[in-house]
Design a protein around this motif. Sequence first.
Motif, PDB file in Angstrom:
ATOM      1  N   THR A 121      32.414  35.469  37.920  1.00  0.00           N
ATOM      2  CA  THR A 121      33.164  34.790  38.974  1.00  0.00           C
ATOM      3  C   THR A 121      34.436  34.155  38.416  1.00  0.00           C
ATOM      4  O   THR A 121      35.522  34.308  38.999  1.00  0.00           O
ATOM      5  N   SER A 122      34.304  33.472  37.294  1.00  0.00           N
ATOM      6  CA  SER A 122      35.458  32.790  36.686  1.00  0.00           C
ATOM      7  C   SER A 122      36.527  33.753  36.199  1.00  0.00           C
ATOM      8  O   SER A 122      37.725  33.500  36.365  1.00  0.00           O
ATOM      9  N   LEU A 123      36.107  34.832  35.574  1.00  0.00           N
ATOM     10  CA  LEU A 123      37.065  35.773  34.986  1.00  0.00           C
ATOM     11  C   LEU A 123      37.576  36.800  35.989  1.00  0.00           C
ATOM     12  O   LEU A 123      38.614  37.412  35.755  1.00  0.00           O
ATOM     13  N   GLY A 124      36.799  36.981  37.052  1.00  0.00           N
ATOM     14  CA  GLY A 124      37.167  37.981  38.053  1.00  0.00           C
ATOM     15  C   GLY A 124      36.458  39.298  37.770  1.00  0.00           C
ATOM     16  O   GLY A 124      36.559  39.846  36.667  1.00  0.00           O
ATOM     17  N   ALA A 125      35.726  39.779  38.765  1.00  0.00           N
ATOM     18  CA  ALA A 125      34.938  41.000  38.604  1.00  0.00           C
ATOM     19  C   ALA A 125      35.811  42.217  38.330  1.00  0.00           C
ATOM     20  O   ALA A 125      35.326  43.222  37.801  1.00  0.00           O
ATOM     21  N   ASP A 126      37.109  42.158  38.715  1.00  0.00           N
ATOM     22  CA  ASP A 126      37.995  43.311  38.538  1.00  0.00           C
ATOM     23  C   ASP A 126      38.722  43.323  37.200  1.00  0.00           C
ATOM     24  O   ASP A 126      39.450  44.259  36.907  1.00  0.00           O
ATOM     25  N   THR A 127      38.530  42.294  36.383  1.00  0.00           N
ATOM     26  CA  THR A 127      39.198  42.258  35.081  1.00  0.00           C
ATOM     27  C   THR A 127      38.331  42.977  34.046  1.00  0.00           C
ATOM     28  O   THR A 127      37.112  43.113  34.231  1.00  0.00           O
ATOM     29  N   PRO A 128      38.921  43.445  32.956  1.00  0.00           N
ATOM     30  CA  PRO A 128      38.103  44.082  31.906  1.00  0.00           C
ATOM     31  C   PRO A 128      36.999  43.156  31.389  1.00  0.00           C
ATOM     32  O   PRO A 128      35.862  43.587  31.216  1.00  0.00           O
ATOM     33  N   ALA A 129      37.316  41.880  31.170  1.00  0.00           N
ATOM     34  CA  ALA A 129      36.305  40.933  30.687  1.00  0.00           C
ATOM     35  C   ALA A 129      35.221  40.719  31.745  1.00  0.00           C
ATOM     36  O   ALA A 129      34.032  40.659  31.419  1.00  0.00           O
ATOM     37  N   ALA A 134      29.764  41.651  33.700  1.00  0.00           N
ATOM     38  CA  ALA A 134      28.909  42.197  34.761  1.00  0.00           C
ATOM     39  C   ALA A 134      27.946  43.241  34.193  1.00  0.00           C
ATOM     40  O   ALA A 134      26.769  43.288  34.575  1.00  0.00           O
ATOM     41  N   GLU A 135      28.442  44.048  33.266  1.00  0.00           N
ATOM     42  CA  GLU A 135      27.569  45.050  32.646  1.00  0.00           C
ATOM     43  C   GLU A 135      26.505  44.369  31.784  1.00  0.00           C
ATOM     44  O   GLU A 135      25.333  44.757  31.799  1.00  0.00           O
ATOM     45  N   THR A 136      26.882  43.334  31.073  1.00  0.00           N
ATOM     46  CA  THR A 136      25.918  42.581  30.271  1.00  0.00           C
ATOM     47  C   THR A 136      24.870  41.938  31.171  1.00  0.00           C
ATOM     48  O   THR A 136      23.670  41.977  30.883  1.00  0.00           O
ATOM     49  N   LEU A 137      25.318  41.368  32.288  1.00  0.00           N
ATOM     50  CA  LEU A 137      24.405  40.779  33.263  1.00  0.00           C
ATOM     51  C   LEU A 137      23.432  41.832  33.787  1.00  0.00           C
ATOM     52  O   LEU A 137      22.225  41.595  33.846  1.00  0.00           O
ATOM     53  N   ALA A 138      23.943  42.993  34.148  1.00  0.00           N
ATOM     54  CA  ALA A 138      23.084  44.062  34.653  1.00  0.00           C
ATOM     55  C   ALA A 138      22.049  44.469  33.594  1.00  0.00           C
ATOM     56  O   ALA A 138      20.882  44.744  33.915  1.00  0.00           O
ATOM     57  N   PHE A 139      22.468  44.492  32.322  1.00  0.00           N
ATOM     58  CA  PHE A 139      21.548  44.835  31.239  1.00  0.00           C
ATOM     59  C   PHE A 139      20.413  43.816  31.165  1.00  0.00           C
ATOM     60  O   PHE A 139      19.236  44.180  31.105  1.00  0.00           O
ATOM     61  N   PHE A 140      20.748  42.520  31.191  1.00  0.00           N
ATOM     62  CA  PHE A 140      19.713  41.496  31.114  1.00  0.00           C
ATOM     63  C   PHE A 140      18.792  41.536  32.327  1.00  0.00           C
ATOM     64  O   PHE A 140      17.581  41.327  32.204  1.00  0.00           O
TER      65      PHE A 140
END
Length: 165
Positions: A121-129, A134-140
């Motif tokens: 949310t802070s970095l923006g879902a559309d940014t590379p970071a 988001a991918e790390t979150l999905a992994f966990f």
Amino acid sequence: MTETAGDGRDVESVSKFVESFAAQLVEAGMQRMAARVFAALLASDKGVLTSAELSEQLQISPAAVSGAVRYLAQTHMVSREREPGSRRERYRVHGDQWYEALTNREAVLKRWESALREGVTSLGADTPAGRRLAETLAFFEFIEGEIAAMMERWREHREETFGQG
């Protein structure tokens, strides 16, 4: 002549196992003293030893035992209990210590997931970071679901194999 403990086991063989298994735990990231104390408890027939017994067996100070037990108790690998009729504590490793340690990691995963959601949310879902978080979150989230399913299969397997619920 081979030295045996009061339980008839070869002291040197037990010591070799304790140090060898502890080295494997250290290699996997556990603190050295905690690994030695855990391995000693695991190798004891009753799964229970006092601080004095651990100090003597491992040739370490009571302070080293205390620090190791503190870490092991925090990670749910051992529990503390009072010796009946005494003020002395003894430390117990349970047959399900791996299960307990792993399932208690769920709380850690939940905290990481929460922090990652905030990060996206802070970095923006559309940014590379943001996408990386988001991918790390999905992994966990995936791992959490897999662990829950795996632990259920373990409970069933344990019941079939050892008759324990």
